[in-house]
Write an enzyme that holds these catalytic residues in place. Structure first.
Site, PDB file in Angstrom:
ATOM      1  N   GLN A 276      59.929   0.240  39.099  1.00 29.67           N
ATOM      2  CA  GLN A 276      59.454   1.592  39.382  1.00 29.67           C
ATOM      3  C   GLN A 276      60.103   2.123  40.647  1.00 29.67           C
ATOM      4  O   GLN A 276      60.234   1.411  41.641  1.00 29.67           O
ATOM      5  CB  GLN A 276      57.932   1.609  39.515  1.00 29.67           C
ATOM      6  N   GLU A 323      59.486  -8.022  26.469  1.00 26.33           N
ATOM      7  CA  GLU A 323      60.562  -7.219  27.036  1.00 26.33           C
ATOM      8  C   GLU A 323      61.834  -7.414  26.220  1.00 26.33           C
ATOM      9  O   GLU A 323      62.209  -8.545  25.902  1.00 26.33           O
ATOM     10  CB  GLU A 323      60.804  -7.614  28.501  1.00 26.33           C
ATOM     11  N   CYS A 395      56.926   8.462  30.951  1.00 29.53           N
ATOM     12  CA  CYS A 395      57.717   9.275  31.889  1.00 29.53           C
ATOM     13  C   CYS A 395      58.235  10.547  31.227  1.00 29.53           C
ATOM     14  O   CYS A 395      59.115  11.219  31.778  1.00 29.53           O
ATOM     15  CB  CYS A 395      58.884   8.461  32.455  1.00 29.53           C
TER      16      CYS A 395
END
Length: 439
Positions: A276, A323, A395
């Site tokens: 981030q 991931e 986002c």
């Protein structure tokens, strides 16, 4: 033309309508309620784009920009707006984006902000020669044209100090000059308290030069530098999209990453790995996503280096982090070392297709996808999974709205809506949404 700005839309431009035709016109660097003079620059059947000529009647929220490059640089869109006004506009854009897809029963938008300058822990700069001198910069607004810069106030001070020191070194050091002339971009990444710094040089094709010598000489003036590496980009196009670029690893020096302290825990972030970007709001983000959640099993999808996984592991009997990036998955495996945690390198859709037919069901699923969002396949698999609670970190309000509509139609209710301003001075926004099944 003379226009009255009605609102600011996603992307940062002000929206107005031509009096004669009623056509929508988008004017950058304007604010709601302002009367402006603008010149039409793009004309389509349904809308037009215009450039601001002058502000006739200014909003009380208008302030002087904090950067000399604002307007020319493509990085920031909202520096002309007072910070609380930026937050209000972003909250309105978020709510409107959700309402546009039919999500009308919305919880109140809770906004979270912090310091709005010097917040970025990472910058990536272009390198070019202008007027016989090497310069660092970004793209000019709306183009791929190089814009040399002399400051970047949204970056952590260490990042621009390191960039300036490297340029200064290249004026007298042939090795540094050789590297900068051979590279097309350079990235700096620091930890939250600016005590450690990583540097990545992006080059087209192999470059034979002494990286160790460069780093040791730079470290004399930038002692925070702990590691550096070279990423070799494809030769065919200097303007190839970063999203499709798959660089090869070149020479390296020092540490291969850095330890990032956030939310009371340490995370190993490999050079080039995702983390981030707002060093002041990471703790807030972790708290919103994980606080008060506990149980037997939690999944963290699109887990990155395990920012949320590690916090979830304090309150759940078992946590699985998923991931798709091999680099990030390796960092994730290092983060999730305990007997109650598991790191899986797989795409989210493949993981869900395999697990949705199993009997094991998590109480909580956390998702932090890239800008493209979850997509229809992942949303449909989550609906089939029927986890009690979903926490969606987004986002992009447009792809978020699209995905939430599928999840709500599949039986989930929106119970919390948080705007986390990870990108002050820009139109970008981060949202944390909590959904509960049958709430």
């Amino acid at each position: 033309m003379r226009l009255q700005i009605e609102k600011v839309v996603y992307g940062g431009a002000g929206l107005a309508h031509q009096a004669e035709a009623g056509k929508a016109v988008f004017v950058p660097f304007t604010l709601p309620g302002e009367i402006v003079e603008a010149e039409l620059s793009v004309e389509k059947d349904a809308y037009g784009g215009a450039e601001l000529v002058r502000v006739i009647e200014a909003s009380s929220d208008r302030v002087a920009p904090g950067c000399v490059h604002f307007g020319a640089c493509g990085g920031c869109q909202l520096q002309h707006a007072e910070y609380s006004a930026q937050m209000r506009m972003k909250a309105g854009i978020l709510r409107e984006s959700l309402e546009r897809v039919g999500l009308v029963e919305l919880p109140e938008v809770q906004s979270h902000g912090d310091a709005f300058w010097g917040y970025r822990n990472r910058i990536r700069l272009r390198i070019a020669e202008m007027d016989g001198a090497l310069r660092l910069g970004y793209n000019r607004r709306g183009s791929n044209e190089f814009l040399p810069i002399q400051e970047c106030p949204i970056a952590a001070p260490l990042l621009w100090r390191a960039a300036s020191a490297l340029l200064k070194l290249a004026e007298t050091d042939k090795g540094a000059e050789r590297w900068l002339r051979g590279a097309v971009e350079i990235e700096f990444f620091s930890n939250g308290d600016e005590t450690k710094l990583q540097m990545t040089l992006f080059v087209r094709g192999a470059l034979s030069a002494d990286l160790k010598g460069l780093c040791e000489r730079l470290r004399v003036v930038v002692p925070e530098l702990v590691g550096a590496g070279v990423s070799i980009l494809a030769k065919e196009s200097a303007l190839r999209s970063r999203r499709t670029e798959r660089p090869a690893a070149g020479a390296s020096w020092g540490a291969e990453g850095l330890l990032y302290r956030a939310a009371g825990a340490d995370y190993w972030v490999s050079r080039g790995g995702f983390f981030q970007v707002n060093r002041f709001l990471i703790d807030t983000m972790v708290r919103l996503v994980t606080e008060g959640r506990e149980g037997r099993l939690a999944w963290d999808l699109y887990a990155g280096v395990g920012l949320f996984s590690k916090a979830l592991a304090k309150a759940f009997e078992r946590v699985v982090g998923v991931e798709g990036s091999e680099t990030a998955a390796a960092d994730l495996a290092g983060t999730l070392k305990g007997p109650r945690t598991q790191a899986i390198c797989a795409s989210t859709v493949d993981f869900l297709r395999h697990t949705v037919i199993q009997r094991e069901r998590p109480e909580v699923v956390v998702m932090d996808p890239p800008r493209a969002g979850l997509g229809a396949d992942v949303c449909e698999l989550l609906v089939r999974l029927k986890a009690a609670e979903l926490v969606y970190v987004s986002c992009d309000p447009v792809t978020l709205a699209r995905d939430l509509k599928v999840l709500v139609d599949g039986g989930y209710a929106l119970v919390e809506l948080h705007l986390v301003d990870m990108f002050p001075q820009t139109f970008h926004q981060e949202t944390v949404v909590v959904l509960r099944r049958g709430a």
